[in-house]
Every structure is written in structure tokens, then in C-alpha cells.
Motif scaffolding. Structure first.
Motif, PDB file in Angstrom:
ATOM      1  N   CYS A  90      41.049   4.699  60.132  1.00 37.00           N
ATOM      2  CA  CYS A  90      40.673   5.786  60.816  1.00 37.00           C
ATOM      3  C   CYS A  90      41.524   7.144  61.096  1.00 37.00           C
ATOM      4  N   ASN A  91      42.084   7.408  59.975  1.00 35.49           N
ATOM      5  CA  ASN A  91      42.973   8.684  59.947  1.00 35.49           C
ATOM      6  C   ASN A  91      42.820   9.336  58.698  1.00 35.49           C
ATOM      7  N   PRO A  92      42.906  10.608  58.529  1.00 29.83           N
ATOM      8  CA  PRO A  92      42.916  11.215  57.268  1.00 29.83           C
ATOM      9  C   PRO A  92      44.154  11.035  56.468  1.00 29.83           C
ATOM     10  N   GLY A  93      45.236  10.880  57.103  1.00 31.64           N
ATOM     11  CA  GLY A  93      46.377  10.854  56.501  1.00 31.64           C
ATOM     12  C   GLY A  93      46.585   9.470  55.713  1.00 31.64           C
ATOM     13  N   CYS A  94      46.122   8.339  56.476  1.00 29.88           N
ATOM     14  CA  CYS A  94      46.167   7.243  55.993  1.00 29.88           C
ATOM     15  C   CYS A  94      45.213   7.072  54.822  1.00 29.88           C
ATOM     16  N   VAL A 129      36.185   7.979  68.259  1.00 33.04           N
ATOM     17  CA  VAL A 129      34.797   7.638  67.896  1.00 33.04           C
ATOM     18  C   VAL A 129      34.492   6.374  67.922  1.00 33.04           C
ATOM     19  N   ASN A 130      35.481   5.316  67.703  1.00 31.66           N
ATOM     20  CA  ASN A 130      35.142   3.770  67.655  1.00 31.66           C
ATOM     21  C   ASN A 130      35.111   3.407  69.175  1.00 31.66           C
ATOM     22  N   GLU A 131      35.981   4.048  69.930  1.00 29.68           N
ATOM     23  CA  GLU A 131      36.152   3.508  71.249  1.00 29.68           C
ATOM     24  C   GLU A 131      34.998   4.021  72.107  1.00 29.68           C
ATOM     25  N   GLN A 140      36.076   4.905  55.896  1.00 30.41           N
ATOM     26  CA  GLN A 140      36.143   4.846  57.710  1.00 30.41           C
ATOM     27  C   GLN A 140      35.170   3.785  58.120  1.00 30.41           C
ATOM     28  N   PRO A 141      35.345   3.227  58.953  1.00 31.23           N
ATOM     29  CA  PRO A 141      34.251   2.251  59.810  1.00 31.23           C
ATOM     30  C   PRO A 141      32.999   3.013  60.241  1.00 31.23           C
ATOM     31  N   VAL A 142      33.162   4.339  60.455  1.00 33.81           N
ATOM     32  CA  VAL A 142      32.203   5.074  60.907  1.00 33.81           C
ATOM     33  C   VAL A 142      31.281   5.574  59.803  1.00 33.81           C
ATOM     34  N   THR A 196      36.780  12.513  68.569  1.00 33.38           N
ATOM     35  CA  THR A 196      37.685  12.733  67.334  1.00 33.38           C
ATOM     36  C   THR A 196      37.507  11.428  66.558  1.00 33.38           C
ATOM     37  N   ASN A 197      37.538  11.796  65.314  1.00 36.18           N
ATOM     38  CA  ASN A 197      37.602  10.696  64.154  1.00 36.18           C
ATOM     39  C   ASN A 197      38.843  10.581  63.238  1.00 36.18           C
ATOM     40  N   ALA A 198      39.872  11.154  64.157  1.00 42.79           N
ATOM     41  CA  ALA A 198      41.443  11.131  63.269  1.00 42.79           C
ATOM     42  C   ALA A 198      42.331  10.691  64.482  1.00 42.79           C
ATOM     43  N   ALA A 199      42.937   9.569  63.803  1.00 35.64           N
ATOM     44  CA  ALA A 199      43.743   8.859  64.944  1.00 35.64           C
ATOM     45  C   ALA A 199      45.059   9.572  65.326  1.00 35.64           C
ATOM     46  N   GLY A 200      45.388  10.345  64.182  1.00 31.21           N
ATOM     47  CA  GLY A 200      46.826  11.058  64.783  1.00 31.21           C
ATOM     48  C   GLY A 200      46.468  12.197  65.414  1.00 31.21           C
TER      49      GLY A 200
END
Ligand code: SF4
Ligand code: SF4
Length: 418
Positions: free
Chosen positions: A379-383, A281-283, A402-404, A245-249
């Protein structure tokens, strides 16, 4: 334990200095209700709605209190009790949580209509003619923050199975999300490209259900369970090395399917395996040793990093996005003061509590501006949306990304294949 170590980290306590708006105060209320010393009434419902769910308190707590779980249970109890119900609220919740966010094709249809409204200039005309004045007060306030919907959604950008050019090391599933799919499908494409560049075969089912995080965070426990079952049916966790996933929430919720389905005889085992395989994804990139892009190609830029609450507090992922940013040639990472302080997005908080959300947004934008960065990564669409709106309102020309995405660009710059 009532040490109060969490108090200075809590944005709502920081604003009001009232114990009831602090983690310790909220936990005391939850306990009083559980012990039958207090009746679950509207005041408790409102208190739970005022909490951002940012989980900064969880990071600060020396006793390891699982605030995320307590909060989720408390919100579910509020919904079960019906103390907050009124016809308007109930209709909106049913339309959004039980209909729109449980039917991915319907959500896409709504997204397509919104795109048409924006792309044909109808939105511009509507605003230009001042017709927003005709909207009910609450909608009028929300109208300017309507996200820009992209012309292509994830299934139009990513094939169901894509194989890396230089040999397969891993097989991963890619979650495209719901808001992410409509508003940031390009970031999903970037994520797929980065995974391919790192030896992953990427499996992306074209129609994906919502992961249920919006339901879990808003007290709809049974719907959240149903969405988790659907997700597990779509991505058999035993068939993948990782599910990305690339969305933190979403990630913060997705990593707890095991707990959510612990009593489900048919799903409990797969749900536990799912938790093991679910990776931000970062992890995943740092864990598997991502390819560092070569130096000459990337553009130079000063970048700062805003930590999404559900990545840093919810998933304890803080080092990895920074490692990725620092590895990108030309990127000069400058630390953001209060990088882990909530930006006010917090799921639907900027809709349910717009005043508090706006204060937090302004504070965050001010801190970002103070770094002198040209770009802020998160790393979150809401932010992401909250920061885009914040920059626009403040008249600042600071790009949000995003970093990615920065990593994907660096790969593309060095090789046409990415
Ligand atoms: S989740 Fe955030 S807003 Fe809620 S009590 Fe914890 S720190 Fe405060
Ligand atoms: S939640 Fe943790 S940090 Fe906050 S008062 Fe209780 S024990 Fe202390």
C-alpha cells in the motif's frame, strides 16, 4: 526506560548489532545532544541518515515512545545545524525538496520528459549503447531503478468531481500524491472507482501540491508546514466526510498536520479537523463497510501481503488491507513471513543508503518467493517500486499490486460500471 524491547525489531541493529544503530542507541544520542552532553556533529547526522524511519521500534516499545516525532525533530536539527552540508548535497536537496517537490506542474513536466525518454526508446538505446557508463558512479547505480512513468497522469484519468451511480452516501477528497501521480496514476483511478462503487462522491483537484511528507521526513520542517497549509487550502476538511490517501508514507505524515500547524493561528483548527478526516483508503473502506464483490467473476490467484512500514507501524493499519484482500473472491491470501519488516525503500533511503536498502530488498524478495504467491500486494508507492525492482533483479515473475487495485478489478469484472 531502557528496556531494549525495540532492538530485535530494528533492521539496522539486526544488520550491525551495534547499539548506536539501534533505536535505544539513537534515542540516547538525541538525549545527549538535548542535554548538551554531546555536540551535534556529522556522526550524529550520519546516524540519523542510517535510520530507516521504519518505526518498527515504535510498535515494539512498551513505554509508547513517539520515535517518529523524535526522529523528525532530530533530522530537522541536523539540517538546521548544517553539519552535513556540502555543495553537492545542498544543491541536490534544494533542487529536489525546495524546487521540484514544491511545484506540482514542474514535477509533472519532468515526469512528462521522463516518459518521452522512456516511450521513444531513448532510454533503451542509452542503455544498449552502454552510455550509462558515462554517468557519475552514484547515478550509474541508480539508473536501473528509474521508475516507469505512465503515459497519463491522475488529472487525465480522474475528473475533478465524480458522482456514484447508485446514490451518494459520502463526499470525499482524493489525494493523488506526487510520485504516485506520475508512476501509479492507474492506482489512483482504481481508488476513485472503488470509492464510487461504495457510494462516495469523489473530489479530485487536478493540480495538487506535494503533501510535504518528503520534507517532513527529511528535516525540512518549514517547507513541510507550508505544504500542509497549501493542502488544507485546497481541501477544506470541513467540506468532506473524509480525505483519502492510498500512499502509506504520505498518510502517516498527513495525519499529523494538527501537530505540524499547532502554533499557526490561521490553520490550527482546520489542521486538527484535517487529522480527523484523513483516512487511508483501506481504513476508510473497512470503517464504512465496503461492498464485497460477488464470487463468480474474479480471477483465482495466490496473493501475499507486504506491510508498508508507514501503514502498519506509522498508522497501525494492519487488519484492513487483509480484510479487503480476503473479501475478494478468488484471492487466496497467504501470510508473508516478516510481513512488517522494512523492504529498504523507506522514502529516499534506497537512494541515500543503497547498500543497506539492497540487503533489505533481497531479504524481502526471498520471503515473498518463499510463499509461492503469484502476486504481492502493498500500500505504498515506494515499497511498490522497491518490490518491482527486486523481482526484476531476482528474475521472478511475481506481480506487485495494491489491495485497492484488486478490489477495483473485482468490481469491474462483476459490473461494467464498477
Ligand atoms: S525507525 Fe526503524 S531503523 Fe530507525 S531505529 Fe526504529 S526500527 Fe530502527
Ligand atoms: S524506545 Fe521503548 S522499547 Fe526501545 S529501549 Fe526505549 S523504552 Fe524500551
Amino acid at each position: 526506560m531502557h528496556c531494549g524491547m525495540c532492538l530485535p525489531t530494528c533492521p539496522t541493529y539486526d544488520l550491525t548489532k551495534l547499539e548506536q544503530h539501534s533505536p535505544r542507541g539513537r534515542i540516547a544520542l538525541m538525549r545527549a545532544i538535548a542535554d548538551d552532553h554531546l555536540e551535534l556533529g556529522p556522526a550524529f547526522g550520519e546516524e540519523m541518515s542510517y535510520c530507516l524511519g521504519c518505526l518498527a521500534c515504535e510498535t515494539a516499545c512498551p513505554a509508547g515512545v513517539d520515535y517518529a516525532h523524535l526522529f523528525e525533530v532530530a533530522r530537522a536539527d541536523v539540517e538546521k545545524s548544517g553539519v552535513m552540508d556540502n555543495p553537492v548535497r545542498s544543491s541536490i536537496r534544494t533542487a529536489l525538496l525546495k524546487i521540484l517537490f514544491t511545484h506540482p506542474r514542474l514535477l509533472r513536466l519532468v515526469g512528462r520528459m521522463l516518459w518521452l525518454y522512456q516511450a521513444t526508446g531513448a532510454q533503451w538505446l542509452f542503455r544498449r549503447l552502454g552510455l550509462t557508463r558515462l554517468l557519475p558512479a552514484k547515478l550509474r547505480k541508480l539508473e536501473p531503478i528509474t521508475p516507469v512513468v505512465l503515459p497519463k497522469f491522475s488529472h487525465q484519468l480522474i475528473r475533478p468531481v465524480e458522482k456514484p451511480a447508485d446514490g451518494t452516501r459520502y463526499r470525499v477528497g482524493l489525494l493523488t500524491g506526487c510520485v504516485q501521480d506520475l508512476v501509479f496514476a492507474d492506482i489512483n483511478r482504481d481508488t476513485a472507482d472503488v470509492l464510487l462503487a461504495n457510494g462516495c462522491e469523489v473530489v479530485t483537484p487536478p493540480v495538487q501540491p506535494c503533501c510535504g511528507s518528503i520534507h517532513g521526513h527529511n528535516g525540512e520542517h518549514a517547507v513541510a508546514q507550508e505544504m500542509a497549509r497549501r493542502m488544507i487550502d485546497l481541501f477544506d476538511p470541513f467540506a468532506f466526510d473524509a480525505i483519502i490517501t492510498n500512499a502509506a508514507g504520505c498518510g502517516s505524515h498527513l495525519k499529523h498536520y494538527g501537530r505540524l500547524l499547532a502554533d499557526d493561528r490561521d490553520y490550527a483548527v482546520r489542521a486538527r479537523e484535517w487529522d480527523r478526516k484523513l483516512k487511508d483508503v483501506n481504513e476508510w473502506l473497512v470503517e464504512t463497510g465496503f461492498r464485497v464483490p460477488v464470487s463468480e467473476a474474479a480471477e483465482s490467484q495466490k496473493v501475499t501481503y507486504h506491510e508498508a512500514c508507514h501503514l502498519c507501524h506509522g498508522q497501525k493499519i494492519t487488519r484492513q488491507p487483509r480484510e479487503i484482500l480476503q473479501a475478494i473472491p478468488g484471492v487466496e491470501l497467504t501470510e508473508l513471513p516478516e510481513s512488517d519488516w522494512c523492504c529498504g525503500s523507506a522514502g529516499v533511503y534506497n537512494i541515500t543508503q543503497p547498500e543497506t536498502a539492497a540487503i533489505l530488498q533481497e531479504r524481502k524478495v526471498g520471503k515473498i518467493a518463499s510463499t509461492g504467491a503469484a502476486v504481492v500486494a502493498t500500500c505504498n508507492p515506494g515499497c511498490h517500486l522497491q518490490l518491482v525492482n527486486g523481482m526484476r533483479q531476482a528474475g521472478l515473475d511475481i506481480r506487485v499490486t495494491q489491495p485497492v487495485t484488486l478490489l477495483a478489478r473485482a468490481y469491474r469484472a462483476q459490473s461494467p460500471r464498477g
